[in-house]
Design an enzyme around this catalytic site. Structure first.
Site, PDB file in Angstrom:
ATOM      1  N   ASP A  69       0.659  -1.233   0.095  1.00  0.00           N
ATOM      2  CA  ASP A  69      -0.059  -0.187   0.030  1.00  0.00           C
ATOM      3  C   ASP A  69       0.859   1.263  -0.089  1.00  0.00           C
ATOM      4  O   ASP A  69       2.301   1.321   0.401  1.00  0.00           O
ATOM      5  CB  ASP A  69      -0.932   0.015   1.173  1.00  0.00           C
ATOM      6  CG  ASP A  69      -2.124   0.918   1.075  1.00  0.00           C
ATOM      7  OD1 ASP A  69      -2.377   1.506  -0.118  1.00  0.00           O
ATOM      8  OD2 ASP A  69      -3.047   0.863   1.940  1.00  0.00           O
ATOM      9  N   ASP A 108      -9.785   2.312  -1.917  1.00  0.00           N
ATOM     10  CA  ASP A 108     -10.871   2.307  -0.956  1.00  0.00           C
ATOM     11  C   ASP A 108     -12.068   2.697  -1.016  1.00  0.00           C
ATOM     12  O   ASP A 108     -12.570   3.704  -0.699  1.00  0.00           O
ATOM     13  CB  ASP A 108     -10.247   2.791   0.176  1.00  0.00           C
ATOM     14  CG  ASP A 108      -8.902   2.147   0.809  1.00  0.00           C
ATOM     15  OD1 ASP A 108      -8.664   1.087   0.385  1.00  0.00           O
ATOM     16  OD2 ASP A 108      -8.014   2.908   1.552  1.00  0.00           O
ATOM     17  N   GLU A 123       2.274   7.238  -2.175  1.00  0.00           N
ATOM     18  CA  GLU A 123       1.907   8.481  -3.131  1.00  0.00           C
ATOM     19  C   GLU A 123       2.210   9.641  -1.977  1.00  0.00           C
ATOM     20  O   GLU A 123       2.007  10.738  -2.632  1.00  0.00           O
ATOM     21  CB  GLU A 123       0.506   8.405  -3.470  1.00  0.00           C
ATOM     22  CG  GLU A 123      -0.586   8.652  -2.270  1.00  0.00           C
ATOM     23  CD  GLU A 123      -0.969   7.327  -1.326  1.00  0.00           C
ATOM     24  OE1 GLU A 123      -1.850   7.451  -0.790  1.00  0.00           O
ATOM     25  OE2 GLU A 123      -0.003   6.440  -1.516  1.00  0.00           O
TER      26      GLU A 123
END
Length: 313
Positions: free
Chosen positions: A23, A90, A26
């Site tokens: 994950d 998500d 960014e």
């Protein structure tokens, strides 16, 4: 960087794992000081690529290049060359077209057009809320119907993977009741029933960059009726057409198909399409999603035969 690769090889692969969520990536701070000396503002968008190549090198150095899979959310233009899989972020556990189930489809289609061959969504979504958000009341709660429909959607994407969500005790889960458990068991087997075709699509992706989940525009760019589609329908490879139910209480869908005769995978019923500008209305009760193939398609026929053989109809 070498230290973190060693953590992956030791604590993940070394512990017997062959898959993980890689994950983030960014949020490089714009005031960071990078080892390379480059500007953090210039490196910001490439940072997810660095994170992807780090994970890729870790599995290759561990001799697991063809066995391990990691999936990522953040990406930039060259990320598909390094990451093994992506997911669409998500989503909210609701029906809307702002962050809900509909955006999961839009994300798969737009990313596929952009060169991201392998993408998928969390079955059931992630975001749950109950209370004030920025001073306004908000409530997002995964319902049973949403979970059942998302399970159907998940069986027709690259990877079939559930998520318990932000508030597991408040959200309907795949094992909350026997009906949902039976539903996901059946659709897990449905997903497995197009395994051979999926392997073919993976090979196409590796050699040509074509996505598994495809916007009809990719095969029919001259058909203007497909141009404004976002989440309403998609193709799996070149052989299967799918119009998922993405609204509460809906039991039929419209689907646009090029002219020809099509067979419903689940019912065997034959539909005649006059062209993509004249949509067909297909019954789609829970458990019988609208998945069709052009009459004569060997892939479509084999898929239906697999379902019959495995008593999934």
């Amino acid at each position: 960087r070498e230290w973190l690769k060693d953590v992956i090889k030791t604590e993940l692969i070394g512990a017997g794992l062959s898959g993980w969520m890689a994950d983030f990536g960014e949020a490089l701070p714009l005031d960071a000081q990078l080892y390379s000396g480059e500007s953090p503002t210039e490196a910001h968008n490439r940072y997810p690529e660095y994170w992807a190549t780090l994970n890729r090198e870790a599995i290759e150095e561990a001799g697991m290049a063809d066995e391990a899979v990691f999936f990522m959310r953040a990406a930039f233009t060259r990320s598909p060359g390094a990451s093994t899989l992506f997911w669409a972020g998500d989503q909210a556990s609701n029906w809307d077209n702002y962050d809900g189930i509909k955006t999961a489809v839009t994300a798969m289609l737009t990313s596929g057009v952009s060169g991201f061959a392998f993408n998928h969504s969390d079955v059931g979504g992630w975001l749950a809320l109950d209370g004030d958000v920025l001073g306004a009341p908000a409530s997002i709660r995964r319902t049973k119907e949403l979970m059942l429909r998302w399970i159907e959607l998940g069986a027709f994407q690259s990877i079939f993977r559930t998520h318990e969500g932000l508030r597991p005790d408040w959200s309907h889960q795949f094992d909350t009741d026997q009906e949902t458990l039976a539903h996901i068991a059946r659709f897990s087997n449905i997903y497995n029933s197009w395994h051979d075709y999926r392997r073919t699509l993976v090979d196409e992706a590796a050699s040509k960059g074509w996505p598994v989940v495809r916007h009809p525009f990719l095969h029919y760019p001259e058909q203007a009726s497909f141009w404004d589609l976002s989440y309403q329908q998609y193709m799996i490879g070149s052989e299967l057409w799918f119009a998922p139910v993405l609204d509460e209480g809906v039991v039929e869908v419209d689907i646009r198909l090029p002219a020809g005769n099509y067979i419903h995978v689940f019912t065997g019923k034959r539909y005649a399409s006059e062209g993509a500008d004249k949509p067909l209305t297909i019954p789609a009760p829970i458990g019988t999603p609208a998945v069709l193939y052009l009459e004569g398609s060997e892939i479509g026929q084999q898929f239906r035969e697999n379902l019959l053989t495995r008593n999934l109809l």
